[in-house]
Design an enzyme around this catalytic site. Sequence first.
Site, PDB file in Angstrom:
ATOM      1  N   LYS A  68      -2.546  30.502  -2.230  1.00 24.74           N
ATOM      2  CA  LYS A  68      -1.593  29.453  -1.834  1.00 24.74           C
ATOM      3  C   LYS A  68      -1.697  28.326  -2.837  1.00 24.74           C
ATOM      4  O   LYS A  68      -2.748  28.129  -3.456  1.00 24.74           O
ATOM      5  CB  LYS A  68      -1.919  28.923  -0.431  1.00 24.74           C
TER       6      LYS A  68
HETATM    7  P1  NAD Z   1      11.283  23.847   4.749  1.00 28.81           P
HETATM    8  O1  NAD Z   1      10.762  22.730   3.922  1.00 28.81           O
HETATM    9  O2  NAD Z   1      12.435  24.646   4.259  1.00 28.81           O
HETATM   10  O3  NAD Z   1      11.660  23.301   6.218  1.00 28.81           O
HETATM   11  C1  NAD Z   1      10.778  22.578   7.004  1.00 28.81           C
HETATM   12  C2  NAD Z   1      11.549  22.079   8.218  1.00 28.81           C
HETATM   13  O4  NAD Z   1      10.621  21.398   9.072  1.00 28.81           O
HETATM   14  C3  NAD Z   1      12.644  21.075   7.883  1.00 28.81           C
HETATM   15  O5  NAD Z   1      13.779  21.327   8.682  1.00 28.81           O
HETATM   16  C4  NAD Z   1      12.027  19.739   8.284  1.00 28.81           C
HETATM   17  O6  NAD Z   1      12.978  18.743   8.634  1.00 28.81           O
HETATM   18  C5  NAD Z   1      11.207  20.179   9.473  1.00 28.81           C
HETATM   19  N1  NAD Z   1      10.184  19.184   9.804  1.00 28.81           N
HETATM   20  C6  NAD Z   1       9.318  18.588   8.937  1.00 28.81           C
HETATM   21  N2  NAD Z   1       8.606  17.673   9.585  1.00 28.81           N
HETATM   22  C7  NAD Z   1       9.015  17.724  10.870  1.00 28.81           C
HETATM   23  C8  NAD Z   1       8.663  16.999  12.009  1.00 28.81           C
HETATM   24  N3  NAD Z   1       7.736  16.041  11.934  1.00 28.81           N
HETATM   25  N4  NAD Z   1       9.290  17.310  13.188  1.00 28.81           N
HETATM   26  C9  NAD Z   1      10.222  18.270  13.257  1.00 28.81           C
HETATM   27  N5  NAD Z   1      10.612  18.968  12.199  1.00 28.81           N
HETATM   28  C10 NAD Z   1      10.009  18.694  11.017  1.00 28.81           C
HETATM   29  O7  NAD Z   1      10.011  24.785   5.029  1.00 28.81           O
HETATM   30  P2  NAD Z   1      10.023  26.321   5.428  1.00 28.81           P
HETATM   31  O8  NAD Z   1       9.944  27.122   4.183  1.00 28.81           O
HETATM   32  O9  NAD Z   1      11.084  26.570   6.430  1.00 28.81           O
HETATM   33  O10 NAD Z   1       8.577  26.440   6.108  1.00 28.81           O
HETATM   34  C11 NAD Z   1       8.342  26.063   7.460  1.00 28.81           C
HETATM   35  C12 NAD Z   1       7.032  26.666   7.926  1.00 28.81           C
HETATM   36  O11 NAD Z   1       7.087  28.086   7.809  1.00 28.81           O
HETATM   37  C13 NAD Z   1       5.796  26.243   7.129  1.00 28.81           C
HETATM   38  O12 NAD Z   1       4.693  26.229   7.997  1.00 28.81           O
HETATM   39  C14 NAD Z   1       5.623  27.379   6.129  1.00 28.81           C
HETATM   40  O13 NAD Z   1       4.301  27.492   5.656  1.00 28.81           O
HETATM   41  C15 NAD Z   1       6.012  28.558   7.009  1.00 28.81           C
HETATM   42  N6  NAD Z   1       6.435  29.739   6.256  1.00 28.81           N
HETATM   43  C16 NAD Z   1       7.464  29.710   5.364  1.00 28.81           C
HETATM   44  C17 NAD Z   1       7.850  30.865   4.709  1.00 28.81           C
HETATM   45  C18 NAD Z   1       9.034  30.891   3.773  1.00 28.81           C
HETATM   46  O14 NAD Z   1       9.381  31.996   3.291  1.00 28.81           O
HETATM   47  N7  NAD Z   1       9.688  29.787   3.486  1.00 28.81           N
HETATM   48  C19 NAD Z   1       7.154  32.054   4.927  1.00 28.81           C
HETATM   49  C20 NAD Z   1       6.104  32.076   5.843  1.00 28.81           C
HETATM   50  C21 NAD Z   1       5.764  30.903   6.512  1.00 28.81           C
END
Ligand code: NAD
Length: 419
Positions: free
Chosen positions: A114
């Site tokens: 990571k």
């Molecule tokens: P992203 O940056 O695209 O989206 C994050 C979302 O969370 C946004 O809508 C943001 O407004 C919201 N957010 C942030 N702070 C917040 C708060 N305090 N209250 C409510 N909402 C809040 O990120 P992502 O890629 O969608 O990742 C989200 C989660 O999923 C993370 O934990 C990441 O590690 C996990 N994840 C992502 C992927 C991927 O392929 N992108 C894969 C596996 C896991």
Amino acid sequence: MVYLHFTQPMPQSRSAFEEVNQKVRLAADLLELKPGISQALQQCEREIVISIPLRRNGKLEVLTGYRVQHSSARGPRKGGIRFHQHVDLDEVRALASLMTWKTALIDVPFGGAKGGVAVDASTLNDLEREEIIRRWTRAIHHVLGHQRDIPAPDMGTDARTMAWLMDEFHRLEGFQPACVTGKPIELFGAPGREEATGRGVAMIAAAMLDKSGEKTKGARVAIQGFGNVGRFAALACQELGFKVVAISDISGGIVKRNGIDVHEILNYKNVSEVPSHDTIAPGEVLEQRCEVLIPAALGGVINSENVSKINAEFVVEGANQPTTSDADVELRARGITVVPDILANAGGVMGSYFEWTQNIQQYSWPVDKFRRELDARMTKSFNEVHKESKKHSIDLRTAAFVLAVKRVATAFALRGELV
Ligand code: NAD
């Protein structure tokens, strides 16, 4: 600061890495692994901390960047890069370790890693974002590459960021599009990859309901996060027949008991801009009455402060580590089933594996093939975890860790004892 919260302050929490290792130890004990092997699986192979000077607003700021490579026992390390102000070494270690278990669980030929940069992504313009990722790549390109360590997007980074990373890597190391996944489709990306995590979350939610004898059609789902994971999970849930009753992001939340039309709100950048819905505070989405709750934003959002208010039958972890260990125990005691992150959000790395394979073969799949493979392999992984949990009367998280730890420990042992 390890766990992030958005409504109430978190109680004193353990380190995020320690929380993951607690689960690894439990699995290792159940598998009766030799203490040395269990110990090796709780350490990271390599940890890199770099400084990233950034010129902005007429000043020079120095950001801290990370890459942690947890394990290469089963293949090149794989894992995203996060741009968030709370990124620190402990969080990156925890997320790197989770990647090892995730890739093993879904049986793709990768290890775990990571990366991250401690910066508030919402304050960066495109030029600054490009500068940061290029400097991050320059500093560590010697440990990256399609057979060494393959980054991907995570919170605060996207396909465009991965295109800059690839371009910088090509300048330094020559042409190698498989050096990073989650790229734009026009630049060696794979149709289907962007939606893969969210789609996988929805598939797993449907499989969970099915195993529990409940119908997907009309089942209520509440989703926290409307970024990459939340948006596509909402869309796929709607396509599968769920009723999406609440969605929130950092800007606000909306609720509609007879179902939000996800297509209608998809083009809004922030949930707070969506008109004609009842509004709720971002954190209240977690407390909505529903069959399936999908946290898809930050870690530690279901914690001892709010666990008693969770009003769902199933929690399907779209985000990484959204549930603290204490809250996990309490959810179980209340009869709420948690589908763990290393299974529920593994669609992203499954999709990355498909993209990597296509780049190496220089052969591209139509999106239908991508979706078919993703759906079939995610369902297979879910069934394996479910079967393991029934066989040993253990919860799904423990079952997932047992399967994953067994695979990594076997590879580790087969590689030999002489170094
Ligand atoms: P992203 O940056 O695209 O989206 C994050 C979302 O969370 C946004 O809508 C943001 O407004 C919201 N957010 C942030 N702070 C917040 C708060 N305090 N209250 C409510 N909402 C809040 O990120 P992502 O890629 O969608 O990742 C989200 C989660 O999923 C993370 O934990 C990441 O590690 C996990 N994840 C992502 C992927 C991927 O392929 N992108 C894969 C596996 C896991």
